[in-house]
Design an enzyme around this catalytic site. Structure first.
Site, PDB file in Angstrom:
ATOM      1  CG  ASN A 101      -5.266  -3.089   9.890  1.00 13.20           C
ATOM      2  OD1 ASN A 101      -5.117  -2.886  10.911  1.00 13.20           O
ATOM      3  ND2 ASN A 101      -4.729  -3.767   9.211  1.00 13.20           N
ATOM      4  CB  VAL A 150      -1.081  -0.024   1.153  1.00  8.80           C
ATOM      5  CG1 VAL A 150      -1.920  -1.180   0.993  1.00  8.80           C
ATOM      6  CG2 VAL A 150      -0.498   0.214   2.528  1.00  8.80           C
ATOM      7  CE1 TYR A 154       3.395   2.130  14.175  1.00  7.20           C
ATOM      8  CE2 TYR A 154       3.255   2.661  16.599  1.00  7.20           C
ATOM      9  CZ  TYR A 154       2.636   2.236  15.453  1.00  7.20           C
ATOM     10  OH  TYR A 154       1.498   1.313  15.550  1.00  7.20           O
TER      11      TYR A 154
HETATM   12  P1  NDP Z   1       0.483  -7.310  12.011  1.00  7.77           P
HETATM   13  O1  NDP Z   1       1.739  -7.139  11.687  1.00  7.77           O
HETATM   14  O2  NDP Z   1      -0.176  -8.320  12.610  1.00  7.77           O
HETATM   15  O3  NDP Z   1      -0.296  -7.109  10.514  1.00  7.77           O
HETATM   16  C1  NDP Z   1       0.076  -6.213   9.483  1.00  7.77           C
HETATM   17  C2  NDP Z   1      -0.957  -6.336   8.279  1.00  7.77           C
HETATM   18  O4  NDP Z   1      -0.537  -5.476   7.606  1.00  7.77           O
HETATM   19  C3  NDP Z   1      -0.675  -7.755   7.587  1.00  7.77           C
HETATM   20  O5  NDP Z   1      -1.881  -8.131   6.773  1.00  7.77           O
HETATM   21  C4  NDP Z   1       0.318  -7.403   6.588  1.00  7.77           C
HETATM   22  O6  NDP Z   1       0.339  -8.503   5.636  1.00  7.77           O
HETATM   23  C5  NDP Z   1       0.015  -5.944   6.159  1.00  7.77           C
HETATM   24  N1  NDP Z   1       1.100  -5.481   5.497  1.00  7.77           N
HETATM   25  C6  NDP Z   1       2.279  -4.987   6.201  1.00  7.77           C
HETATM   26  N2  NDP Z   1       2.744  -4.140   5.487  1.00  7.77           N
HETATM   27  C7  NDP Z   1       2.236  -3.832   4.153  1.00  7.77           C
HETATM   28  C8  NDP Z   1       2.110  -3.263   3.082  1.00  7.77           C
HETATM   29  N3  NDP Z   1       3.446  -2.607   2.678  1.00  7.77           N
HETATM   30  N4  NDP Z   1       1.223  -3.270   2.216  1.00  7.77           N
HETATM   31  C9  NDP Z   1       0.322  -3.805   2.125  1.00  7.77           C
HETATM   32  N5  NDP Z   1      -0.254  -4.486   3.556  1.00  7.77           N
HETATM   33  C10 NDP Z   1       0.820  -4.517   4.501  1.00  7.77           C
HETATM   34  O7  NDP Z   1      -0.132  -5.694  12.494  1.00  7.77           O
HETATM   35  P2  NDP Z   1      -1.134  -5.278  13.635  1.00  7.77           P
HETATM   36  O8  NDP Z   1      -2.493  -6.223  13.218  1.00  7.77           O
HETATM   37  O9  NDP Z   1      -0.648  -5.351  14.996  1.00  7.77           O
HETATM   38  O10 NDP Z   1      -1.354  -3.892  13.149  1.00  7.77           O
HETATM   39  C11 NDP Z   1      -2.335  -3.093  12.344  1.00  7.77           C
HETATM   40  C12 NDP Z   1      -2.265  -1.794  12.388  1.00  7.77           C
HETATM   41  O11 NDP Z   1      -2.676  -1.566  13.877  1.00  7.77           O
HETATM   42  C13 NDP Z   1      -1.114  -1.179  12.020  1.00  7.77           C
HETATM   43  O12 NDP Z   1      -1.464   0.168  11.199  1.00  7.77           O
HETATM   44  C14 NDP Z   1      -0.530  -0.713  13.354  1.00  7.77           C
HETATM   45  O13 NDP Z   1       0.319   0.442  13.256  1.00  7.77           O
HETATM   46  C15 NDP Z   1      -1.502  -0.428  14.336  1.00  7.77           C
HETATM   47  N6  NDP Z   1      -1.361  -0.616  15.723  1.00  7.77           N
HETATM   48  C16 NDP Z   1      -1.113  -2.047  16.074  1.00  7.77           C
HETATM   49  C17 NDP Z   1      -0.841  -2.047  17.530  1.00  7.77           C
HETATM   50  C18 NDP Z   1      -0.320  -3.394  18.036  1.00  7.77           C
HETATM   51  O14 NDP Z   1       0.063  -3.353  19.129  1.00  7.77           O
HETATM   52  N7  NDP Z   1      -0.536  -4.451  17.422  1.00  7.77           N
HETATM   53  C19 NDP Z   1      -1.150  -0.861  18.285  1.00  7.77           C
HETATM   54  C20 NDP Z   1      -1.639   0.259  17.781  1.00  7.77           C
HETATM   55  C21 NDP Z   1      -1.592   0.560  16.381  1.00  7.77           C
HETATM   56  P3  NDP Z   1       1.585  -8.768   4.726  1.00  7.77           P
HETATM   57  O15 NDP Z   1       2.726  -8.860   5.415  1.00  7.77           O
HETATM   58  O16 NDP Z   1       1.228 -10.011   3.855  1.00  7.77           O
HETATM   59  O17 NDP Z   1       1.573  -7.623   3.660  1.00  7.77           O
END
Ligand code: NDP
Length: 271
Positions: free
Chosen positions: A102, A76, A167
């Site tokens: 997300n 993305v 971040y």
């Molecule tokens: P995960 O690492 O568990 O999942 C991340 C998701 O994003 C995966 O589906 C991954 O799939 C996808 N992703 C990562 N990089 C890219 C990219 N360049 N393009 C498209 N897709 C991408 O993360 P979380 O579920 O924990 O986090 C989700 C969101 O929540 C993030 O924005 C994070 O900053 C935010 N957040 C999370 C917290 C936490 O403690 N977990 C706390 C606060 C906010 P793939 O690698 O296959 O691309």
């Protein structure tokens, strides 16, 4: 009594016929959002980089929820890949009514070791990625005079913390984007909100734990307990708790809630 799911939200399927796109929908918070929106009746599109993970999640949602699921592989942060992915999911399921921005990374580094590449990688994915994806749906939402955009930010979008300047800057940017676009879109029937989770039990937190273990030599259990203790409720947030908040913001009946940054962190940040 369960502390992680509000059954009532899912008593009905008010999103039947709607199309929700979730970036990073293959795992973690994004996968939980996809599941929650599908439970509410929406057809969902999942966008992320791993085709295998997307295919697995698609099968799971189709089997459990009986809605249509489309997938598209894209980084993305890449404008061309984003355009191609949104064209594909729009062809498959129609113009999106809902966008959950997300996809994100949460790497840490002391400021004196924050390189320009590291900075740009974080901003490009967490902030510019949300901008690019929003651009793909905004025109159609304006024409339809209806839309729900939810940006998954972080408590770090509202407060500063040491060792995560890139971040925190990206997530403050996401909150700024949310608040400004909400005002601009208000008369078009489009709401734009941010959900700001605290530490949530996903791969992202597992990576943070691994990082602490590597840097400090402490045990993984200690590191995880320390992250959990940052929340007054004394535990990590669950992906489902974040997803249910996002899903609530996507209901047609949430039309008066816009420009908000809603914290899901067990009381850790009060705004
Ligand atoms: P995960 O690492 O568990 O999942 C991340 C998701 O994003 C995966 O589906 C991954 O799939 C996808 N992703 C990562 N990089 C890219 C990219 N360049 N393009 C498209 N897709 C991408 O993360 P979380 O579920 O924990 O986090 C989700 C969101 O929540 C993030 O924005 C994070 O900053 C935010 N957040 C999370 C917290 C936490 O403690 N977990 C706390 C606060 C906010 P793939 O690698 O296959 O691309």
């Amino acid at each position: 009594m369960t502390t992680t799911s509000s059954g009532d939200l899912f008593a009905d399927t008010p999103l039947t016929g709607q199309h929700a796109v979730i970036t990073g929908g293959s795992r973690g918070i994004g996968a939980a959002c996809a599941d929650a929106l599908a439970r509410l009746g929406a057809n969902v599109s999942l966008v992320s980089r791993s085709a295998d993970a997307l295919a697995t999640k698609k099968q799971e949602i189709e089997a459990a929820r009986g809605v249509k699921v489309a997938t598209a592989v894209a980084d993305v942060a890449d404008p061309e890949e984003v355009e191609t992915a949104f064209a594909a999911v729009t062809d498959a399921l129609g113009a999106p009514h809902i966008l959950i921005n997300n996809a994100g990374i949460g790497k840490s580094a002391p400021f004196h070791r924050t390189t320009l590449d590291f900075w740009q990688e974080t901003i490009a994915l967490n902030l510019t990625g949300a901008f690019l994806c929003t651009q793909q749906v905004y025109g159609a939402m304006r024409e339809a005079k209806y839309g729900r955009i939810v940006n998954i930010a972080s408590i770090v979008g509202l407060h500063g913390y040491a060792y995560i300047a890139a971040y925190a800057a990206s997530k403050h940017g996401v909150v700024g984007l949310t608040r400004s676009l909400a005002l601009e879109a208000a008369k078009s029937g489009i709401t734009v909100n941010a959900v700001c989770p605290g530490y949530t039990d996903t791969d992202l937190v597992t990576e943070a734990v691994d990082n602490i273990v590597e840097k400090t030599g402490r045990s993984a259990d200690d590191a995880r307990a320390e992250l959990a203790s940052t929340s007054p409720i004394g535990r990590l947030i669950t992906p489902e708790e974040v997803a249910e908040t996002a899903a609530w913001l996507c209901l047609p009946s949430s039309s008066a809630i816009t420009g908000q940054a809603i914290v899901v962190a067990g009381g850790a940040v009060q705004n």
